[in-house]
Every structure is written in structure tokens, then in C-alpha cells.
Design an enzyme around this catalytic site. Sequence first.
Site, PDB file in Angstrom:
ATOM      1  N   HIS A 179       1.866   2.819  -0.637  1.00 49.56           N
ATOM      2  CA  HIS A 179       1.337   1.798  -1.548  1.00 49.56           C
ATOM      3  C   HIS A 179      -0.145   1.600  -1.254  1.00 49.56           C
ATOM      4  O   HIS A 179      -0.603   1.763  -0.117  1.00 49.56           O
ATOM      5  CB  HIS A 179       2.108   0.491  -1.359  1.00 49.56           C
ATOM      6  CG  HIS A 179       1.648  -0.611  -2.253  1.00 49.56           C
ATOM      7  ND1 HIS A 179       1.733  -0.526  -3.624  1.00 49.56           N
ATOM      8  CD2 HIS A 179       1.090  -1.823  -1.977  1.00 49.56           C
ATOM      9  CE1 HIS A 179       1.245  -1.637  -4.154  1.00 49.56           C
ATOM     10  NE2 HIS A 179       0.861  -2.430  -3.173  1.00 49.56           N
ATOM     11  N   CYS A 219      -0.942   1.792  -8.439  1.00 46.49           N
ATOM     12  CA  CYS A 219      -1.585   0.893  -7.479  1.00 46.49           C
ATOM     13  C   CYS A 219      -2.894   1.484  -6.979  1.00 46.49           C
ATOM     14  O   CYS A 219      -3.844   0.752  -6.691  1.00 46.49           O
ATOM     15  CB  CYS A 219      -0.649   0.592  -6.319  1.00 46.49           C
ATOM     16  SG  CYS A 219       0.078   2.051  -5.544  1.00 46.49           S
ATOM     17  N   ASP A 225      -3.481  -7.005  -4.519  1.00 50.86           N
ATOM     18  CA  ASP A 225      -2.284  -6.172  -4.400  1.00 50.86           C
ATOM     19  C   ASP A 225      -1.592  -6.148  -5.759  1.00 50.86           C
ATOM     20  O   ASP A 225      -0.717  -6.967  -6.048  1.00 50.86           O
ATOM     21  CB  ASP A 225      -1.364  -6.736  -3.322  1.00 50.86           C
ATOM     22  CG  ASP A 225      -0.222  -5.799  -2.977  1.00 50.86           C
ATOM     23  OD1 ASP A 225      -0.086  -4.756  -3.647  1.00 50.86           O
ATOM     24  OD2 ASP A 225       0.540  -6.099  -2.044  1.00 50.86           O
ATOM     25  N   ASN A 284       1.129  -3.094 -12.237  1.00 54.32           N
ATOM     26  CA  ASN A 284       1.434  -1.729 -11.815  1.00 54.32           C
ATOM     27  C   ASN A 284       2.374  -1.109 -12.837  1.00 54.32           C
ATOM     28  O   ASN A 284       3.461  -1.626 -13.088  1.00 54.32           O
ATOM     29  CB  ASN A 284       2.089  -1.745 -10.429  1.00 54.32           C
ATOM     30  CG  ASN A 284       2.164  -0.364  -9.807  1.00 54.32           C
ATOM     31  OD1 ASN A 284       2.232   0.641 -10.516  1.00 54.32           O
ATOM     32  ND2 ASN A 284       2.162  -0.314  -8.493  1.00 54.32           N
TER      33      ASN A 284
END
Length: 1303
Positions: free
Chosen positions: A488, A246, A505, A241
Site C-alpha cells: 500500500h 493508492c 492515505d 482508491n
Amino acid sequence: MERNSEGDFEPLNQSASESISLRENSRTPRSSASPNIAASSMARTTSAMPSVPCPEPTPAKEEEYFAAILPPDPKIEDEGHGCFHWVIDDWTQLPERMTSETFTVAGHDWGILLFPRGNQVSDTVSLYIEYKPKESDGSEWHACATFSLAMSNVEEPDIYTHKTTHHRFTPEESDWGFTNFPERQHLMMPSMENGGPALIDKGRVRISAYVRVHKDPFGVLWHNFHNYNSRLVTGFVGLRNQGATCYMNSLLQSLFFTNQFRDSVYQIPTENDDPKKSVALALQRVFYSLENSKDPVDTTELTKSFGWDSLESFMQHDVQEFNRVLQDSLETKMKGTVVDGAIAKLFEGKMKSYIRCVNVDYESSRVENYYDISLNVKGCKTLHDSFANYCEVEMLDGENKYQAEGHGLQDARKGVIFESFPPVLQLQLKRFEYDFMRDAMVKINDRHEFPPSIDLSEFLSDDADRSKSWKYNLHGVLVHSGDLHGGHYFALLRPTTEDRWFKFDDDRVVPVSRDEVFGEYFGGEFLQPGMQQKQLQQQHNQQQQQQQPNYAPPVVRNRPMSKRFTNAYMLVYIREALSDEVLGSGNVSAPEHLLKRIQHEKEERERREREQKELLNFLPVKVVSDREFAKHQGFDLCHFGQRQSAENQLFNERVPRKMILGEFKALYAQRTGRDPEKIRFWTMVSRVNKTIRCDSPLLADSMHLPIDHIKETRSPKWNDLRLYCEDWDPLIPHGRFLTEAPAAEESMIHTKFFDPQTQTMTGMKNMYVRAGDAVESIVPRLYEMANLPHSAAITLYEEVKPSLIEKMDVKLTFHQAEIQSGDIICFQVADSQGANGHINTVAEYFSDVQYRVSVRFVPRPPRSDSEPYASNNSVSGSDPELDADGKSKAHVFTGSKHTPYDRVAHWLAQQIGVNDPLKLRFFTVGPTGQPRQPVRRTQATTMSEMLPNTAYYTNAMLNSEGLHEFTVMYEILEVNIVEMESMRSIRVTFVGKSMREETQIDVLVSKLGMAQSLFEATYCKVEQILRGSQQRSSQQTSVSANDEAHLLSSPKPFRLRFYISAYHRFSKELNGTEPIADLGHVSINEVVAELLLPDVRERSVDDDSRMDTDGSDSLNGSGNGADIEVFHFYRDLGSTHGVPFLFRIYPGELWADTWERLQRKLGLSEMERKSIGIVYGAAGTLDLKRCRVIQGSLGSDSPTSTAMAGVNNNGSLDNVQPAATPPRVIDADAVASQTGRNIDQAAAALASEGLCLWDLVVQMSSEEPAPDTKVRAAGTLTGFIALNHVDRTSRRAQHQERAIKIN
């Protein structure tokens, strides 16, 4: 300690091995009533004591204790559970640390670790569970367990205390528990309530451990992810990131696992692409790295290829819009290649919008392509409901009947049906919507269930191909966690056809269960922590009331339901019949040239790493001698840094750290052509006053020492070794020169001579002086060094530091003058005058040197085709002087920053041939290289006001002379800056034949004048523009060549209409009598000058077809028509942008012909015409609901939409599809019922052959205004035409568009 809900103290959980660091950072005061928290981020504390009464921790009630304190977690499967009781008979005799005997639970060995007097804590007991690995466990073992530790009275077990937590035991954290269990004094103190014994009674106590061991099928249960390797655990890697990327990472992972898409990307020809600008090449690299890298993949090169700067990476954008623009860029690159059409083959479907009459055989339909579908979440419980809502049929009847061509008004059905779905179906869930009640965007967190598979055949038209099943299986879920203002993004993906799910993630990839995918991300509400205990408490109360009628249950605090802010916002389904083709490919490898480039970069990186390691074995050595000192023009002996002049470079070389000084001396002598026996080195030191001076000589006894030893012992402050090379003076015995240091009463000093006539400072030879000698004793030698006559009077100065140059008293001794080795004495002829009269003394010279800079004066670039008050050329009319590259020549001024403004202006005027220096205006240049506000001239203004703030330029460039180099822009004014104080600059927006031909013109007029003076000045500027356009190529002209010739040859070559635009709406036309003070207020209104040309309509309404420019806007039926305001907006009538204008409409002219004329006026391209929405509003209308839709799209926020683009899924209204790209997303509201039934009738009527815009204007103008409508001063009596499209011209819009722009 922490206090739990029952009022007991809850100790912090931590590892015994980490108790010191954790306890010092997280211990809570004893009086705190804060909620339970773990002392380390590696521990997650469960509820310490549920609301159900706890059984006694005795062997007889083990199962009851487990049921109450450690109940099974339905989401986690158990390996088993068990307990162990440890009775201690003599507490006072226990050592500092003690471990119980080993006990086994679920095949794992455990022990209790006890610190009776605390683990680094003096007033509490510390208690832990310790895992004891077996040899067969290996080095990567782990075990997950929930456990409870209890201490109770052996004889009366109802006196006890206990704590509960869970942990993942690993080799790094093999023990876990409570550093602050109970306080020791509480354990020894008898009960004050009933007089019972203490918990530790007569030295005896029972310690019980209840352990429930859990299975860890995915290997990440309670993982702290320290040193976690996604590739080893899952076989996949994540994406780093960059700050707020993201959203991009989640989409890229989804596209990567669409193997057919990845194969197509690999086949794009990119051999000759620029790696910094090619999106396709950067994406190929990202995909290759995701396949082969062991570490998380960096996406910096990809974002740079988009044209984004580092700031862009910290701005969160819309995934849906980013996906569209990315695919557009790839489609463009794929054209004419073997993968031409690959994007459409994967993601493109077809849908049909229709209106079908009920009583007659008539249907109006249009088939459109789409790449993704936006579905409603609000009001739809499941994905099937959303599709049904999307395809819902609306009846057009009653007052809302449909005007069918050739059949009149008819009852009809209106709706949408799908012709086909793509192999990869991307569904955007509308989690973000505009709330009209709140007048703001909101996130919809309602529960919306999506199935593992869905059959979409019921939403297909009857003509659709049904030879293969239209069943779709879920491939990916893109999740947003947070609210409208931030959050997020991550992705849940099923990379293959197997039912194995992973959570991507950012840089972390972990396996997840199917239950988590289809249970945690639907949205909706959930029970807050404590609700389960509340329910258990209620069940217990009911049982007690049945047994004891008088039982009074305790009050239980009600904990409300809470919204889930983590929910799905994008779904990716893959057609089951084509899943093997879409997911089963992946046989195409990355391009060969990309592999070679990556291998080359790897080798280059390894080479640099080797060099970096080698550099650690080398030491930079810098040497200054009298040769460099003689040419030095600054402080000290030289500049050891970058400020040293390029023409006077020092000896600077990296040598091995272990090289002895004797070897280096020989090397230096060889490189500089010296005799090593006639030189010696002095070490240099940094004094307290920040000067660099000689310290002590390096004699023969130092020749065997390594140079790194000399640096560390003599001058450790710098990263390099700095030396002064002293040449042998025949006055000194040669043997003594190499072996002996100067006597204690001797000092070696340096001298400099300043010549005011040449404005130069020259370094002379060094000399030795004795402390008791008078300063005047060296004067004869100074005469000799500088070749001065002995009759000349000289003045001596000591160079103490840059800001302190002291005049010396020659009558003092050197000791009294505090002269020591390394000091510098400057001298000059007394009372000597400089050539330019402003630097006459050594002190003045050093003051100038301290603030000396090099300034490049360059012409300010024009702000438009014509500058209003700045001359495009020099005063004489000739072109500006150009350098060899054809650029404007820069004039370099070297001097002090304190040089007065007028002196700088006078110097530059001489350089560029300007007679009046006051006609020069200077501009400070900002960090981006753009000019800022002009520098104001006052009596106290110096050149420092022209330079940028040095706080933002700590790394200013240095020129070859070692001076800080700055750039200042100048422009030549038509009037001098003194006269300008009584004048005002007004920016006029000039528009040519079309509104696209827009030019900003700054006009200088008297502050006390009238608008007529503005007209006259603007005419002159516009004439320059048109004349300049006539001299350029026809492709760059604002108007056609014939029109320009006509305008420039006539006595009045052209006509301009001047009017005020207020907040991008037409306000009023100017007649020349308005005061200048009332015009052109920044950010409120602007002056517009519109070029008026003959307006010849394509079809003749009447003989008088030429535009009447009298400004009439009355609807009197005149053949000359009437003017109507046209302005631009986006989604809401209050969100205006662009330049408004007046447009003439005529009676009897069909809308098709009016639209054709309006297109020419707007200068729209064919692609732009498709993405624009048009409405008409009567005079005074402020609400978009009361407008009539003429054609095109208004966007999903408007209740009057007829074709919609959808609200972006990050809740932002900023990022929209570029006008050059046709709409791809189909919104569920596209066929929903509209508020205000007359909208469709108006749109249909205008589309038919019999009506025109004039008729609509007459009809709506005759209606009574709505009660809540406020009539505004802006606009015309005929109403307005409003054009709905994104703002792509203003600075704000350019910034917003840039956020999703991919070059």
C-alpha cells in the site's frame, strides 16, 4: 476468552452496549490459546499482563501498580492518572446491572459498570469502565484512556485477577471493558494450591479501576474513523482508491500542494478539450475538487483520460514512471501557451558526467537534464551518504586507463557532478533492486535516514550559481508498506511552510506528529511486541539475584528483531530560497469553463435526484389488448419486457400511484380510442410454470381503488402493474360485463391460429367456455375466426409453457382437459405442410420461437495486408457489398439456434453470391468484438456453436422484433473447408526494407509438403502486398516507389531470405528442403521472410559494395564482409523480443558508418536512437557481463551499465519510459565502478576514429571462450549485436506499456 502469555484467560474487550453483536461474532472457545485480539475492530487490546510481577491492586500500592501495569507511553502525553476502589459487601444481593459511584481522573468523570451475572453471558462476570460526560463537553466529546480493571479479595489482596486495555470514549462508545472477565465459578472457588479463600469470600470483593488519561493533540488517537470527516478535522480531503490507485493518489496529493505546479495546470487551455480524453482537463478537475469538495475526490475521469479501462485501476504501477509520463503529457499540452516550460522550471535540474585526465589537460563531459534522481539505499545510512555515493569518483588507471583523444591511454577520474538542482527536488529511493544471487527482484528494507533539511551545495560543480542558498527542506514523503508482491502507498506531506504534517492515505487525511515522520519510516529493524517486557523482566531478575543469591530467574522467551516493511521510497524537497514562490502561490483559480461544467453537472445531478424521488410516486402500468395479441408471434399474450417487438408496442405509461382505477380506465380509453364503457381490465399473474396469464377481472366495485393497491394485492411480484384489456362481446349483456365476473363453471380462454404456409401465428379473439362442454364444441367458432372451410380438419394444442405444447383430445371436456381462465389454445389445419418444409406444426413453431435469434453475419476483418487463405474479395474478384456508411454490409438471419450448419452456410452463400458454401468459414465473436477460433463443421454442428456462450451474454442486445441479436463473422476461403483438413496454416513474418515494416502473413500449405511450397506461397502473398502498396500513397508503402517498380517489373521482382527465429534469436536459414511439419511452432519459433534489396554503403570500403547474400559469416577478411546476427533484448540477454536478422559488416568501416546503415535497417527515429543500448557478444556468449558495450544505455540491473534508467520503485521491470521520451532519471550507479574493466575500453575504442566493429569482432572471436560459456546453436560464428530497449511490439509488451500510457 483468550489466554495470555502467563496462562490466564484474557477476556475480550468491548462496549457493554454492543455486547450482544460483538460477543456472538468473536467469542473464543475456552480452550483456545490464540493471541489477544479485540472483539471489535474499534478496540485495540494491549498486553494483558507484563512479565514483571504485578503488585497487589490495593490503595497502598497504587503507584506501584501503575508503574507495572500502566506505565507511561513515551509517545503519548498524559493528562493524568488515578484509581478508584469499590468494595462490595454482599455479592449475592446485587442486581443484574450496577454502577459504582462517580470518580474523577484528570478532570473527567468515570464509573465502573458491573454485570455480576454477565452481560448476555450466563457464566462470566462482565465489567466495564463508563465515561460520564459533563454538560460542558458538548455533543462531540471524546476521551482517550488506558485502564485496568481488577477484582481482589478484600482481606487477602494477593488473590486477584485483572485485565488491561485502552479505548477512545465517544458518545457512541461511552463504555468499554470486558464482557468475559473471569468465570463466576472461579471467583467463588477457594484456591486448590494453598487452601486459601476464594476471590469473592463471604460475598465481599474489591473492584479497582486504574485509569491513565491521555492527551490527543491531533484528535485522532485510537480513532475508529467511522463518520470521520477529513475536511472538518484537517481542512483537506483525500482521493478515492479505485482498486489499486493508492500509488497515484499519493503522487497527486504531493503535486497538488506544490502550488506553483497547481497554478500552471490551471492555466493550461482546455476549453475545447474532450473531457474523456484530456489529461490536463481531468487533472484540473481533480485539483479543483481537492480545493473545494467536502468529500473524498473521485479520480475515475482522470484515469479514463489516460486511456485506462477498469482493469487498469486494479493494477498497481510504478509512481516514478507514472510521474514521468504524466509530466510528459502535461508538457506537451503546455507547449505554445503561457505556461510553456513550467514543468521544467519546477522539476528540471542539470548534471554533468565527466572523465577528467590526471596527467594531461583533457576532459570529456556531457551535461544532461534530469527530472528526478534515483539514489541507492543499500549501503547508505543517510540521504547524505546516498548523494555522496552518487557523486563518488572512480579512478581509471592500470588496465582500465582511459583512451583520451590525441593523448592515448591516460589515468583519469570518472564521475558525476551536479550543475544545478531544481526548485522541487524529487528523490527516488531504490527500495527495489535485482538480486543476482536470488535471480529475482527484492525489496530493500534497510534503515535509511532522511533529514528535515539538507544542504546540497557540496555536490555542485565549481561553476554553479551560489548566489542563493542550496538548502532544501523536506516537503513530502511517499511511503510504501508491504513487500515486492504487494503493498500500500500513502503520503506524508507538509502542505505549507509551517512545520505541520499530515498523512494522506487515499480518502482519509489525518494529522501526524513530526516525530512520526522522522522516526517511523526510515526502515530498518524494530523490537517485536514483548521485547520491552523482556528487558523489564531482566532488570527485575538482576535485582532479585542481588537480594537473594539463590534466586532462579524464570526463562524468558527471546523475541527477535523484525524488519520494518513500511518505509519511504520517494522524497520531495523544496529549495528553501524558493519555497515562498513554490508553496506561497496558489492565487490562480480553476478555469471558468471548468466551473461552469461542474455547476452544470451539479444541477443535472440534482435534477436526476428529483426525478428519481418523483418516480417513487409513480407506477408503470402496462396493458395488452386483442390488438397487440393479434400480432404477437411468441408465447403468452405478449412480451411485457424488452422482447416485445418495436412494431407492436404495448400501452406503457407511468401514472400516479394514488390514481384510482376509474381514472386510469378513462385515460387508457382516451389514449387508445376506445369506449370506457365497453372495456374491462383483467389482472395478470405469473404462474408456477413461468407463464403470464389473465387471472381475474376488475369490475365496477374496483373502480375506486388506487392502482398501487391493486398491484400490491393482485400482482405484487412485479415492479409494474400488468393488465389485459378485454373488449365487450355483444353476446354478453352489457350490464353483466362491467359488474359481474364469469360464472364459476365459465372460463375465459385465448386462441391462436398457426398457418404453416406463411409461418405466422395470429392471435384470435378470446372466448368463454363452460367446464362441462367438450373441447370440440368450440371448433365451429374457430372455423369462423380463421375463415376456414368447415370441411377442413384442424388440430388443437394447449400452450402450457414454452417447452410444453400439448396436443389436445377434443373428445374431453374442458374440465377434464384442465382448462381454466387465461389458458391459450392454438389450432391449425391438420397435416398442413410449411412453405420451406421445416416448420409444419404448432409444436415445431414454438420450438423454433423458443430458440429464435437474430444473427448478423459480417465479413471478418483482415488480420494483415493480405489474408493467406481467405480471399480479400468475393470469389468473382469484386469488392464486398457496402452499406450507406461505407462499411461491409451485414446479412441478418432470423431463425432457431438449432439450424444446421450447412443450411446457414447455404443461406449466406446465396446472400453474398458465393457458389460453394463450403468455402465459407464462420467465427464466433468474443466480448471485445474480436473473432475467436473458427467454428468446426461436423454433421451435428448447428448455429448455436457459432454464437458466444450465453453465460457471458446475459444482457445480449435485442433487435426491433424483440429477439436476441448476435454477430457472427465469416470469411471466404480459397479452398473449401474439407480440403483445408489436409493443409496447415503457417504464420510468416514478412519484413520489408526496414525491420519496422513488419507484416504477419498466414500461408496455407500441405502438411506433407516441403519448405519450398511455403516459399512459393509466400512469394505470391508478398507480391500482393507490394502491388497493393504501389497503389496506395507513398507515405504508406513498405518500400520506396522506385524499388517497388524495379521489383514488380523484373522477371524475379524481389528476393526473399527465409530463416527460422527461435525465441527471438536467429536459428538457421531455410533452403527449401525442410519438411513443413518442422516449421513455425507456436511460441517456440517462427518463419521470417526478409526482403533483400541492394545494400549500398554511404562510404566505399572497396569496389564490391553490394551485399553478398550467400549467408557467409566467416571472418576471412573478404571485402564482401560477413553476416552478423542482430537481435533485441531488454536488460538481460535471455529477455529477447522482436524479429532478429542478419546484418552485413565490412572490414575497415567505422562504427559511425556501420551504425548509420544499421539505423536505416532498423527504421529508428531520432528519439528512439537516443534510448537504445548496443552491445557486442562473441559467438556462444550467454552472460551480459561478457559483452562489450558499444554505445547507449543498458539499464540499472546490468553490471555493465554506462547510463542508467533505474529500477522502478514498485519492484517491477515492466513499466519503462517510452522510447519517444529522452531519459530523465539519473541513477546513482551511472558512475559507479563497473565489473569488467575492458567494457569502457571497448566503448571508448569504438568511439574513436581509428577502429571499427570488424576489428572488435576479429579480436573477440580469437579469444578463448569462457569456461562457463555454453555454445548455442542459434546465432552466427561472428557473434551478435544485441539492442537493449523495451519491447513495444509484442502483445505482452503492449499490455505492459498500456499500464503507464497516457494519451
